[in-house]
Design a protein around this motif. Structure first.
Motif, PDB file in Angstrom:
ATOM      1  N   ASN A 100     114.572 -53.593 -25.752  1.00 27.99           N
ATOM      2  CA  ASN A 100     115.837 -54.168 -26.181  1.00 27.99           C
ATOM      3  C   ASN A 100     116.823 -53.021 -26.378  1.00 27.99           C
ATOM      4  O   ASN A 100     116.436 -51.933 -26.788  1.00 27.99           O
ATOM      5  CB  ASN A 100     115.637 -54.935 -27.496  1.00 27.99           C
ATOM      6  N   ARG A 103     113.748 -58.722 -13.649  1.00 26.46           N
ATOM      7  CA  ARG A 103     114.481 -58.940 -14.902  1.00 26.46           C
ATOM      8  C   ARG A 103     115.939 -59.281 -14.608  1.00 26.46           C
ATOM      9  O   ARG A 103     116.554 -60.084 -15.305  1.00 26.46           O
ATOM     10  CB  ARG A 103     114.380 -57.703 -15.803  1.00 26.46           C
ATOM     11  N   ILE A 143     113.484 -49.919 -16.506  1.00 33.30           N
ATOM     12  CA  ILE A 143     114.722 -50.618 -16.891  1.00 33.30           C
ATOM     13  C   ILE A 143     115.386 -51.227 -15.659  1.00 33.30           C
ATOM     14  O   ILE A 143     115.516 -50.573 -14.621  1.00 33.30           O
ATOM     15  CB  ILE A 143     115.693 -49.649 -17.608  1.00 33.30           C
ATOM     16  N   GLU A 160     107.610 -52.043 -19.789  1.00 34.90           N
ATOM     17  CA  GLU A 160     108.288 -52.662 -18.640  1.00 34.90           C
ATOM     18  C   GLU A 160     109.707 -53.114 -18.977  1.00 34.90           C
ATOM     19  O   GLU A 160     110.428 -53.632 -18.127  1.00 34.90           O
ATOM     20  CB  GLU A 160     107.465 -53.856 -18.151  1.00 34.90           C
ATOM     21  N   ASN A 161     110.058 -52.956 -20.268  1.00 33.56           N
ATOM     22  CA  ASN A 161     111.359 -53.417 -20.722  1.00 33.56           C
ATOM     23  C   ASN A 161     111.546 -52.934 -22.153  1.00 33.56           C
ATOM     24  O   ASN A 161     110.588 -52.487 -22.784  1.00 33.56           O
ATOM     25  CB  ASN A 161     111.381 -54.951 -20.678  1.00 33.56           C
ATOM     26  N   HIS A 193     114.450 -53.763 -13.681  1.00 33.79           N
ATOM     27  CA  HIS A 193     113.666 -54.221 -12.525  1.00 33.79           C
ATOM     28  C   HIS A 193     114.332 -55.473 -11.949  1.00 33.79           C
ATOM     29  O   HIS A 193     114.876 -56.296 -12.697  1.00 33.79           O
ATOM     30  CB  HIS A 193     112.231 -54.521 -12.960  1.00 33.79           C
ATOM     31  N   GLU A 205     111.955 -59.414 -29.743  1.00 38.80           N
ATOM     32  CA  GLU A 205     112.301 -58.250 -28.919  1.00 38.80           C
ATOM     33  C   GLU A 205     111.598 -56.975 -29.408  1.00 38.80           C
ATOM     34  O   GLU A 205     111.070 -56.922 -30.516  1.00 38.80           O
ATOM     35  CB  GLU A 205     113.817 -58.033 -28.950  1.00 38.80           C
ATOM     36  N   LYS A 223     120.597 -50.358 -21.965  1.00 39.56           N
ATOM     37  CA  LYS A 223     119.170 -50.075 -22.154  1.00 39.56           C
ATOM     38  C   LYS A 223     118.836 -48.618 -21.807  1.00 39.56           C
ATOM     39  O   LYS A 223     117.986 -47.998 -22.439  1.00 39.56           O
ATOM     40  CB  LYS A 223     118.318 -51.040 -21.321  1.00 39.56           C
ATOM     41  N   GLU A 268     119.613 -59.926 -16.545  1.00 34.83           N
ATOM     42  CA  GLU A 268     120.046 -58.545 -16.771  1.00 34.83           C
ATOM     43  C   GLU A 268     121.117 -58.172 -15.740  1.00 34.83           C
ATOM     44  O   GLU A 268     121.042 -58.576 -14.578  1.00 34.83           O
ATOM     45  CB  GLU A 268     118.856 -57.593 -16.703  1.00 34.83           C
TER      46      GLU A 268
END
Ligand code: PGA
Length: 252
Positions: A71, A102, A97, A68-69, A99, A81, A116, A108
């Motif tokens: 670094n 985030r 990436i 879902e993510n 979202h 991370e 990312k 973000e």
């Protein structure tokens, strides 16, 4: 437009739900509901700690697993991370990436999203890049400008060759987790704009090959109509991906 170039992709986004010990029972439940549709690629994006269990449990169902993510750095002193190559080493294929949650809660920005995207592509992952307007932006009539900018920023410096691995998810923020889905016309209008933006940056071939998802309160009842739109190649599904209903969405 020409769907024959594009395989539908339905991705679940579990967010911060589902314990590692719940993954296998969930996979068994899903298996009972839906035999996999061959024309559709299915992905489940899960919290980091769920990933090993998810990879194991979904292999048989031919469901790919995503994070879902990640670094943006390759490695180093970044306590807490997770780097892209760690995900690849596990067998993770996709990563969400940018979202809106985030962007909203973890600071973000279009700039960090771009970093990312590069990190994911460099490591061999397939990024699912999220873009979407807020309710205020929609009401101000600046949705298309907002999305255009987000797409351009996210893809800055990405080669046409690497674009083959990119998926873009259009998720209007006001439709996420609210039960309020965009109309098919609203969803199609923006997904088409995403494709046209990619056409301007790259070329026709890249634009026609790009898979664009709609996300925001997709469920078993509305999935088929949304995915039938010419520029919507599947969905990013939050709430409904936590239930066996996801099997119905994935075969809509
Ligand atoms: P939702 O979430 O389906 O629960 O609206 C979608 C998402 O945030 O990806």
């Amino acid at each position: 437009m020409n769907r024959k170039y594009r395989k539908t992709i339905i991705a679940g986004n579990w967010k911060m739900n589902m314990l590692p010990s719940q993954v296998k029972p969930f996979a068994d439940e899903l298996k009972a509901v839906s035999p996999r549709a061959k024309w559709c690629e299915t992905v489940i994006c899960a919290p980091f700690v769920d990933l090993p269990a998810a990879i194991k449990a979904f292999k048989e169902l031919r469901i790919s697993v995503g994070a879902e993510n990640l670094n943006e750095n390759e490695k180093g002193a970044y306590t807490g991370e997770v780097a892209a190559n760690m995900l690849v080493d596990l067998g993770v294929k996709y990563v969400i990436i940018g979202h809106s949650e985030r962007r909203q809660y973890y600071g973000e920005t279009d700039f960090s999203v771009n970093k990312k995207v590069h990190a994911a592509l460099e490591a061999g992952l397939q990024p699912i890049v999220c873009v979407g307007e807020s309710l205020e932006e929609r009401e101000m009539g600046i949705t298309l400008e907002r999305i255009n900018l987000q797409v351009k920023a996210a893809l800055s410096g990405v080669s046409a060759e690497k674009m083959r691995r990119v998926v873009i998810a259009y998720e209007p923020i006001w439709a996420i987790g609210t039960g309020k889905t965009a109309t098919t016309e609203q969803a199609e209008e923006v997904c088409k704009l995403v494709r046209d933006t990619v056409r301007v940056i790259y070329n026709d071939e890249t634009a026609e090959a790009l898979r664009v998802q709609y996300g925001g309160s997709v469920n078993a009842g509305n999935a088929a109509e949304l995915f039938a739109q010419p520029d919507i190649d599947g969905g990013l599904v939050g709430g409904a991906s936590l239930k066996a209903e996801f099997g119905v969405v994935a075969t809509a």
